[in-house]
Design an enzyme around this catalytic site. Structure first.
Site, PDB file in Angstrom:
ATOM      1  N   HIS A 109     -37.458  25.139 -80.085  1.00  0.00           N
ATOM      2  CA  HIS A 109     -38.278  23.929 -80.054  1.00  0.00           C
ATOM      3  C   HIS A 109     -38.556  23.389 -81.454  1.00  0.00           C
ATOM      4  CE1 HIS A 109     -39.147  26.240 -76.361  1.00  0.00           C
ATOM      5  NE2 HIS A 109     -38.953  25.064 -75.818  1.00  0.00           N
ATOM      6  N   GLU A 167     -23.769  22.871 -69.596  1.00  0.00           N
ATOM      7  CA  GLU A 167     -24.553  22.008 -68.712  1.00  0.00           C
ATOM      8  C   GLU A 167     -24.488  20.531 -69.089  1.00  0.00           C
ATOM      9  OE1 GLU A 167     -28.486  23.572 -68.069  1.00  0.00           O
ATOM     10  OE2 GLU A 167     -27.788  25.641 -68.100  1.00  0.00           O
ATOM     11  N   ASP A 170     -32.414  30.991 -63.456  1.00  0.00           N
ATOM     12  CA  ASP A 170     -33.587  30.763 -64.306  1.00  0.00           C
ATOM     13  C   ASP A 170     -34.865  30.711 -63.483  1.00  0.00           C
ATOM     14  OD1 ASP A 170     -32.169  30.646 -66.649  1.00  0.00           O
ATOM     15  OD2 ASP A 170     -31.942  28.472 -66.624  1.00  0.00           O
ATOM     16  N   LYS A 173     -48.350  27.210 -71.914  1.00  0.00           N
ATOM     17  CA  LYS A 173     -48.689  26.348 -70.786  1.00  0.00           C
ATOM     18  C   LYS A 173     -50.173  25.995 -70.764  1.00  0.00           C
ATOM     19  CE  LYS A 173     -44.619  26.540 -68.707  1.00  0.00           C
ATOM     20  NZ  LYS A 173     -43.767  25.382 -68.481  1.00  0.00           N
ATOM     21  N   ARG A 194     -41.304   5.573 -71.423  1.00  0.00           N
ATOM     22  CA  ARG A 194     -41.230   6.644 -72.428  1.00  0.00           C
ATOM     23  C   ARG A 194     -41.203   6.095 -73.857  1.00  0.00           C
ATOM     24  NH1 ARG A 194     -36.248  10.175 -71.153  1.00  0.00           N
ATOM     25  NH2 ARG A 194     -35.423   8.167 -70.438  1.00  0.00           N
ATOM     26  N   GLU A 195     -41.941   5.029 -74.078  1.00  0.00           N
ATOM     27  CA  GLU A 195     -41.950   4.415 -75.401  1.00  0.00           C
ATOM     28  C   GLU A 195     -42.411   5.384 -76.492  1.00  0.00           C
ATOM     29  OE1 GLU A 195     -43.042   1.005 -72.521  1.00  0.00           O
ATOM     30  OE2 GLU A 195     -43.241   3.190 -72.625  1.00  0.00           O
TER      31      GLU A 195
END
Length: 764
Positions: free
Chosen positions: A703, A493, A608, A121, A16-17
């Site tokens: 976001h 969470e 969810d 999406k 995940r660089e």
């Protein structure tokens, strides 16, 4: 000789660089030059990994999203980001997320940020793209600099490749008009820019260009079909070879159209459209290349290479050099390298293939086709053994689960009473004000939380220490919510690394990778769990955490669960039985958790289903079957509770107009949805459909780091109240707050609660 190629490679890096590089830049902890250097380093690494291919993809790398890249290549920038000084990369990030690097925007003209582009999406995947914006007066202008830079880098490494671009018709199809215009009317202005791009690549000595038109696997009306004919007739005159790429499904009634377009080659998804290959061979002109996606680019199971060769060998004999082979789609949707998975169960690991292993499979297939199976006999034997091991493994098949599935009947998914009778009982029990406020579930995953989790997993922190750390974070979340004045609380969470992986870790039939990350959007990566066998729940998964949180407050505390359809759609799912069967197994397991929460006194339970819509087949004719079992699975999960227990569900990135009846059929008491980026446009569905239950339209975009104003939230909710009775409206963010910072969350929620109080006085 068969030609091998790839449609795209994961861009995030094996560790995940890219994610970490982006986040450092956005926080002002690294320079733009450092970020660009990281991009070049990742591209070089990925091209080197694809050296054995005859043609590697060039231009598939992106700092955020390939559709947004195409918007910049075409000069289609929203007006709100035009005119800012600085590097083009900063405007790029402003479109993507509302802001660029902190240091850039603090000293620039947009320190308050701009509205981020709408995100939705990518077809039926869990990847998200930034929606192109169109107006009647939209003009296009070519900026090929990014693509040319990547082309130069690849050539410097000696990589044989083909540039990859999004096709003009799919680009328009993926976008949205911001006025009353028709975006398809922009095609005549768009095609010359595409032509100029192809001419530019021709001048660079490029032989092949991969041009993606995945809309060919969807249902297209006559206008869009004609647009494809018009577009490729216009581009046919260019002196460059075009490989038209389709993926994610069958061509169906577009097969003849696809075969007739004046291009030099056609790529099809042979995982989903294997039955169409023979028809394509008949319909394609004799000089055209047929590229078959013979390796599944969206799932992680090993390919049965011997079975695949059984149908490829006659095709190779028939087509000769005209046959190309590749993965079915870009490998963006799978993790990078299985070799990193040192802790994964050895037997399960032997059944898997990540991106690099899929390229190895492709090489074996090509060698067998070009030189005979004997050349790769050992590899084929090892593959056959792994396929047989998975097929026979008792870990995959659980007779008790199959017996429970057989006992499902029509009554299992029904609530005892209709909503109109449940609502007064819930109101009396919860005693909430008008426009009740809540959040979607998660609060920021701070560095302290991540450190405690990593220490616990590494064995450096014992279970008691970990539990104490998580309880402290839960208490912080509860106290913050009470201070803010929220009405229905969540525990935050803290103990969950991911809303799907957390549950999968506690269900039999799941396995987990260490580095099986895939990109969801921008720097956001997910690590889908691996659903390899029959699913069951050995013990309660969330009750201890939720009851602890409830003990800290007198306000209602939501139990937080992920629904069966979302767990399914966000997992790598076994491919040896129908997805519906796996979903029903998940429904029975989560139902047990719902009932345990209710027994523990939890009054509100959120299940969810963020990914309900993304599981829809791309062709509407197939929707009915999917929605039938998806809705039934949710009802089985949720509807065993008493009338005075309130069931919530949450959905994000969803266009609801075409499935609103199915959503209503889920019969959740409250549904919360993502609406803010679309300025409440998603509520258009409620103009013609009277949604019977309660709804919380998201009032701010989590976001983006931008903080919504109180007036903005009030305005959005008033728009909602024009469509939905005020007494059935909730006030909440778009989505969970896991990826934000507390410094962003507190002011945003402060404004949200203040807006709700204003609404209680203004809206009757």
């Amino acid at each position: 000789m068969v030609t091998t190629h790839n449609l795209g490679f994961p861009r995030i890096g094996a560790q995940r660089e890219l994610k970490f590089g982006l986040e450092r830049y956005w926080k002002g902890e690294s320079s733009r030059d450092a970020l660009k250097a990281l991009g070049a380093e990742l591209r070089a690494r990925h091209w080197n990994a694809q050296r054995d291919l005859d043609l590697a993809p060039i231009g598939d790398f992106s700092f955020y999203d390939q559709v947004l890249d195409m918007s910049f290549t075409l000069g289609n920038l929203p007006k709100r980001v035009q005119g800012f000084h600085g590097d083009v990369l900063d405007n790029y990030f402003r479109v993507a997320r509302g802001r660029s690097a902190q240091v850039v925007d603090e000293h620039g003209a947009c320190c308050g940020g701009v509205s981020a582009g709408e995100m939705t999406k990518w077809f039926d995947t869990n990847y998200h793209y930034i929606v192109p914006e169109f107006h009647a007066d939209t003009n296009f202008s070519l900026d090929p600099s990014c693509l040319l830079q990547q082309l130069a880098e690849a050539r410097a490494l000696g990589v044989a490749g083909k540039p990859v671009i999004l096709g003009p018709v799919t680009y328009l199809w993926l976008g949205k008009e911001k006025d009353d215009s028709d975006r398809l009317a922009l095609l005549p202005k768009l095609l010359p820019v595409y032509g100029a791009l192809l001419d530019t690549l021709t001048a660079q000595g490029v032989e092949w260009v991969q041009i993606d038109e995945p809309i060919l696997v969807t249902e297209l009306d006559a206008e869009w079909r004609q647009a494809l004919r018009t577009a490729y007739a216009a581009l046919e005159t260019r002196r460059i070879k075009l490989l038209l790429a389709t993926y994610f499904g069958t061509l169906g009634d577009n097969l003849t159209l696809a075969a007739s377009l004046p291009v030099d080659g056609l790529h099809v998804d042979a995982i989903n459209a294997r039955d169409e290959v023979d028809a394509l061979v008949r319909e394609l002109p004799a000089d055209r290349v047929l590229s078959v996606g013979a390796i599944n680019g969206r799932n992680i199971w090993k390919t049965d290479l011997n079975a695949t060769l059984d149908w490829l060998e006659p095709l190779a004999k028939q087509l000769g050099d005209r046959l190309w082979i590749a993965p079915s789609c870009s490998l963006l949707h799978v993790p990078v390298d299985l070799a990193s998975e040192e802790k994964l169960d050895a037997e399960i690991r032997s059944w898997l293939a990540f991106a690099l292993q899929k390229l190895d499979e492709l090489k074996v297939l090509a060698t067998a086709l070009n030189q005979g199976r004997d050349k790769v006999a050992d590899a084929l034997a090892a593959n056959a053994a792994a396929i047989d091991s998975r097929r026979r493994s008792p870990r995959v098949n659980n007779p008790a689960v199959k017996a429970a599935l057989a006992r499902i009947d029509a009554q299992l998914g029904n609530r005892a009473s209709p909503y109109t009778q449940r609502a007064p009982k819930q109101s009396a029990r919860l005693n909430l004000p008008a426009f009740p406020t809540t959040t979607i579930g998660s609060f920021p995953q701070t560095a302290d939380i991540r450190h405690a989790r990593s220490q616990f997993k590494a064995g450096a922190l014992d279970e008691a220490g970990y539990r104490a750390a998580m309880q402290a974070e839960i208490e912080r979340s509860v106290r913050e919510q009470e201070s803010l004045g929220l009405d229905v609380l969540v525990h935050g969470e803290a103990e969950r690394n991911d809303m799907v992986e957390y549950f999968g870790e506690q269900l039999d039939g799941y396995a987990f990778s260490q580095f099986g990350w895939v990109q969801s959007y921008g720097s956001r990566c997910v690590k889908p769990p691996i659903l390899f066998g029959d699913i069951s729940r050995p013990k309660a998964m969330t009750v201890e955490w939720i009851t602890y949180a409830q003990s800290l407050t007198n306000k209602p505390m939501k139990g937080m669960l992920t629904g069966p359809v979302t767990i399914l759609n966000w997992s790598f799912v076994r491919d040896d039985q129908p997805r519906s069967v796996s979903c029903y197994q998940l429904a029975l397991a989560i139902r047990d958790e719902v009932l345990d929460l209710e027994k523990a006194g939890v009054r509100v339970i959120q299940i969810d289903e963020a990914a309900l819509r993304e599981g829809l087949p791309l062709r509407r004719a197939q929707w009915g079957e999917y929605l039938k079992w998806a809705v039934e699975a949710f009802r089985i999960t949720a509807n065993g509770v008493q009338d005075d227990t309130q069931i919530h569900t949450h959905m994000c990135y969803s266009e609801f107009n075409d499935i609103i009846a199915s959503i209503a059929d889920m019969d959740a008491d409250v549904i919360t949805i993502e609406t803010s980026r679309s300025d409440m446009e998603l509520l258009d569905a409620f103009d013609s459909f009277r949604y019977p239950n309660e709804i919380g339209p998201g009032v701010y975009d989590i976001h983006s780091p931008n903080i919504p104003t109180q007036d903005h939230i009030v305005g959005l909710m008033k728009k909602a109240a024009e469509r939905i009775p005020a007494e059935r409206l909730w006030v909440n963010p778009d989505c969970g707050l896991k990826t934000r910072q507390w410094a962003e969350v507190i002011p945003a929620l402060t404004n949200m609660v203040a807006a709700a109080k204003t609404l209680r006085n203004q809206v009757q």
